[in-house]
Design an enzyme around this catalytic site. Structure first.
Site, mmCIF file in Angstrom:
data_model
loop_
_atom_site.group_PDB
_atom_site.id
_atom_site.type_symbol
_atom_site.label_atom_id
_atom_site.label_comp_id
_atom_site.label_asym_id
_atom_site.label_seq_id
_atom_site.Cartn_x
_atom_site.Cartn_y
_atom_site.Cartn_z
ATOM 1 N N LYS A 118 -8.337 38.379 27.448
ATOM 2 C CA LYS A 118 -6.509 39.205 27.068
ATOM 3 C C LYS A 118 -6.163 39.546 29.432
ATOM 4 O O LYS A 118 -5.671 40.586 29.600
ATOM 5 C CB LYS A 118 -6.277 39.992 26.773
ATOM 6 C CG LYS A 118 -4.231 40.344 26.728
ATOM 7 C CD LYS A 118 -4.302 41.629 24.928
ATOM 8 C CE LYS A 118 -3.190 41.363 25.354
ATOM 9 N NZ LYS A 118 -2.090 42.227 26.174
ATOM 10 N N GLU A 174 -0.689 32.283 30.984
ATOM 11 C CA GLU A 174 -0.141 34.298 31.598
ATOM 12 C C GLU A 174 -0.090 33.641 33.826
ATOM 13 O O GLU A 174 -0.435 33.209 33.388
ATOM 14 C CB GLU A 174 -0.634 34.654 31.624
ATOM 15 C CG GLU A 174 -0.392 36.647 31.158
ATOM 16 C CD GLU A 174 -0.182 37.061 30.219
ATOM 17 O OE1 GLU A 174 0.127 36.200 29.222
ATOM 18 O OE2 GLU A 174 0.287 38.267 30.417
ATOM 19 N N CYS A 412 19.368 74.981 39.959
ATOM 20 C CA CYS A 412 20.611 76.098 41.411
ATOM 21 C C CYS A 412 20.452 77.665 40.805
ATOM 22 O O CYS A 412 21.448 78.269 41.794
ATOM 23 C CB CYS A 412 21.380 76.170 39.956
ATOM 24 S SG CYS A 412 21.121 76.559 38.318
#
Length: 674
Positions: A118, A174, A412
């Site tokens: 794959k 692919e 902050c």
């Protein structure tokens, strides 16, 4: 020179130039100088101009090496659907797959399978007519992909012409980037100070979508093919193994490994052997594909809504690596949530370098008992997200330090509050919260303001030009021109994108505003249930609980946000700016981005069909070009049909057009036509 002499020389030159293209673009090892190459190309071009009957769309003069070509990436409909695969993650799930096949066929296994690597790349579809490549496209959603023909033609192993094949043929495969090419590309990008790719698949996808095919050609892409769409029945092939050999015989690259196996046990033996060899492969492979070998059984089993019943992806286990946790930094998200992020010694896992990992929250850190300096075992959860599996406490030296949570916001300085497991900055003016809120609002799945990147958001906040998302709609060209590296054209484009974002509809707006627990699906459900922002703002807790997939905690979070005066004020200012606060009818933009041309006589008045297409967001033109998405062909078509075939433009019958509209809108054409 006679025509036959010219034909012989043209064929020689084409073969020679393709060979040198391969040496230069793929191997990066040229055998001739640029001047010699240019001379060959020039000779070929002159012969084609002198003998126009010898011109061919697959000639090197039409591809890389000639003048730059602009890729269009128009949507293109696959003649037959491209499916995904279901997954198996262990032998038991593989056995269950075989048992499902047995039940469906009414007989017991074992069955014969073809097992294939794959390859982790980008799925593509090549479409041939009479043996000539007409177009190539990405898979897209399986039904409609993007045409990338010019870029695919930079891969020298993809055949432009094939002999002895069915009249209409789809070849699936692919496109991938070999690991060596990926590492080389990232080194080059790093040296230039450009953004590197995370893995070979992303690199392949990004390279295949380059606007200039010459850039694609330099990336060293490869292709491997394994399936047919159209043409499978006509091919007369009996097994998947025969199909793979047939593809090779026809000149298609089959560069992945494949083997035949008997039963699930036979598949398992091949799987285990390939798993051991995984890292020696020249490409990334994330598992094996298991297919019934006998093609006649494919027809019996058919498909589910998303995947074939005769095939499955047997995935390799997530790769695990040891590395050290060097330090922990704290990030502030758009809701004020403070998240610890572990900085790791870089380690290569499943195709990409991992140097950061989320540590989620204080409870997670305590449960894991992880400390700065620890050796940890890391993998990618789901093959995607880096995650610490466990701490290797046996490697501790005593010099490790516990992770200390900050008492104040790292951005902050406001004192943090703790809500359950979550530390949060309550300061509405926190610059990190503002930044993340605007970044999320502008993201592709939200309001899709493509020109508003992170650096530009930072500049807008620094200059005080915006404080929240509503301020985006007050920006003027003069404001933007005062920013570094912002020219007139860029400013105009950004303002146009901001203006266009007003019409995205309630579903996208709700997702963009970042309501607690509201992702894409829940935003869609809320928009469908209430229809307008006004109705949603009036909703009770009980009404929110009636919305599909809304649980009690989510409903309470949404309700409290909707009642917040600051949120209501933000909505008011967005409405005043002209942002659409109503849900869109499904199908209102169903054909957006598509361009249609009509030829021949239709069963409905042509102007009525044109009006319907335009109402659904499509563009309708009178002439066929490479930018045409579909030619709609009625009775007695004119010359447009020949031109469409010559340009590789897909055609639709009137019936196919209406089927496309019904699929996209979910409504019969009769209810849509005026």
């Amino acid at each position: 020179m006679t025509l036959e002499e010219a034909r012989k020389r043209v064929n020689e030159l084409r073969d020679l130039i393709r060979y040198h293209n391969y040496r230069y673009y793929v191997l990066a090892d040229p055998e001739i100088s640029d001047a010699e190459y240019d001379r060959l190309l020039r000779e070929l071009k002159e012969l084609e101009e002198r003998f126009p009957e010898l011109k061919s769309p697959d000639s090197p003069t039409e591809q890389v090496g000639a003048k730059p070509l602009e890729a269009t990436f128009r949507p293109i409909r696959h003649p037959t659907r491209m499916y995904s695969l279901d997954n198996a993650f262990n032998f038991d799930e593989l056995k269950a797959f075989e048992e499902r096949i047995g039940r469906a066929l009414g007989r017991e296994g074992p069955f014969a399978y073809t097992v294939e690597h794959k390859v982790d790349g980008l799925s593509v579809n090549l479409y041939y007519e009479d043996g000539v490549l007409v177009w190539g496209a990405t898979r897209g959603d399986g039904e409609v992909g993007e045409e990338v023909t010019q870029n695919l033609l930079t891969i020298p192993t993809i055949p432009r012409r094939v002999k002895g094949v069915p009249e209409r043929l789809e070849v699936r495969g692919e496109v991938y980037m070999p690991i060596e090419a990926f590492l080389r590309l990232n080194e080059e990008l790093e040296e230039k100070g450009e953004k590197i790719f995370k893995n070979p698949r992303n690199a392949a996808a990004g390279s295949l979508r380059q606007k200039d095919p010459r850039i694609t050609a330099r990336r060293g892409l490869r292709a491997t093919f394994y399936a047919l769409g159209l043409g499978l029945e006509e091919s007369g092939l009996k097994t998947q193994l025969d199909l793979l050999h047939w593809l090779r015989e026809k000149g298609f690259p089959v560069e992945h490994g494949f083997a035949r196996a008997e039963g699930a046990e036979g598949v398992e033996r091949i799987y285990q052997g390939w798993l051991k060899e995984r890292r020696s492969l020249p490409f990334e492979a994330d598992g094996v594909v298991v297919k019934l070998d006998e093609l006649s059984l494919w027809r019996e089993l058919g498909y589910t809504a998303r995947a074939p019943r005769f095939a499955i992806a047997y995935k390799f286990p997530a790769e695990e690596k040891e590395t050290r946790l060097l330090q922990v930094v704290f990030q502030v998200g758009r809701t004020g949530r403070v998240t610890p992020v572990g900085i790791l010694e870089p380690v290569f896992i499943e195709g990409s370098v991992v140097s950061r990992v989320t540590l989620h929250n204080e409870s997670y850190i305590e449960e894991l008992d992880v400390r700065i300096g620890d050796w940890v075992l890391v993998h990618k959860a789901g093959g995607v997200i880096p995650e610490v599996l466990r701490v290797l406490k046996e490697k501790r030296t005593g010099e490790e330090r516990p992770i200390r949570w900050p008492e104040t916001c790292p951005e902050c300085g406001h004192r943090l509050v703790k809500e359950g497991k979550v530390h949060r900055c309550p300061n509405p003016l926190c610059p990190a919260k503002r930044f993340e809120a605007i970044r999320h609002y502008a993201s592709r799945k939200a309001m899709d303001i493509g020109g508003l990147g992170e650096k530009l958001i930072e500049k807008l906040l620094e200059k005080g030009l915006v404080k929240d998302v509503a301020d985006l709609y007050r920006l003027k060209k003069e404001d933007l021109l005062g920013l570094e590296r912002m020219g007139e054209k860029s400013a105009q484009n950004l303002l146009r994108q901001i203006e266009e974002s007003k019409g995205r509809g309630l579903e996208r707006l709700l997702y963009a505003l970042g309501l607690p627990g509201v992702g894409e699906v829940l935003a869609r459900n809320l928009a469908a249930h209430f229809g307008t922002m006004d109705r949603l703002l009036e909703a009770s807790l009980e009404e929110l609980l009636q919305v599909e997939e809304v649980g009690e905690l989510t409903a309470r979070g949404i309700y409290e946000t909707l009642q917040d005066p600051a949120f209501r004020d933000l909505v008011r200012r967005l409405k005043e700016a002209g942002v659409v606060m109503e849900a869109k009818e499904r199908g209102e933009e169903a054909l957006k981005g598509l361009t249609f041309v009509i030829t021949g006589e239709l069963s409905r008045p042509r102007e009525e069909v044109k009006a319907l297409l335009r109402r659904l967001g499509a563009k309708v033109t009178d002439s066929v070009s490479r930018k045409t998405s579909y030619l709609v062909v009625g009775e007695n078509p004119g010359s447009k049909l020949e031109k469409a075939r010559a340009l590789g433009v897909p055609t639709l019958t009137e019936e196919e057009l209406y089927r496309l509209i019904e699929e996209r809108t979910g409504k019969p054409v009769e209810t849509l036509a005026s």
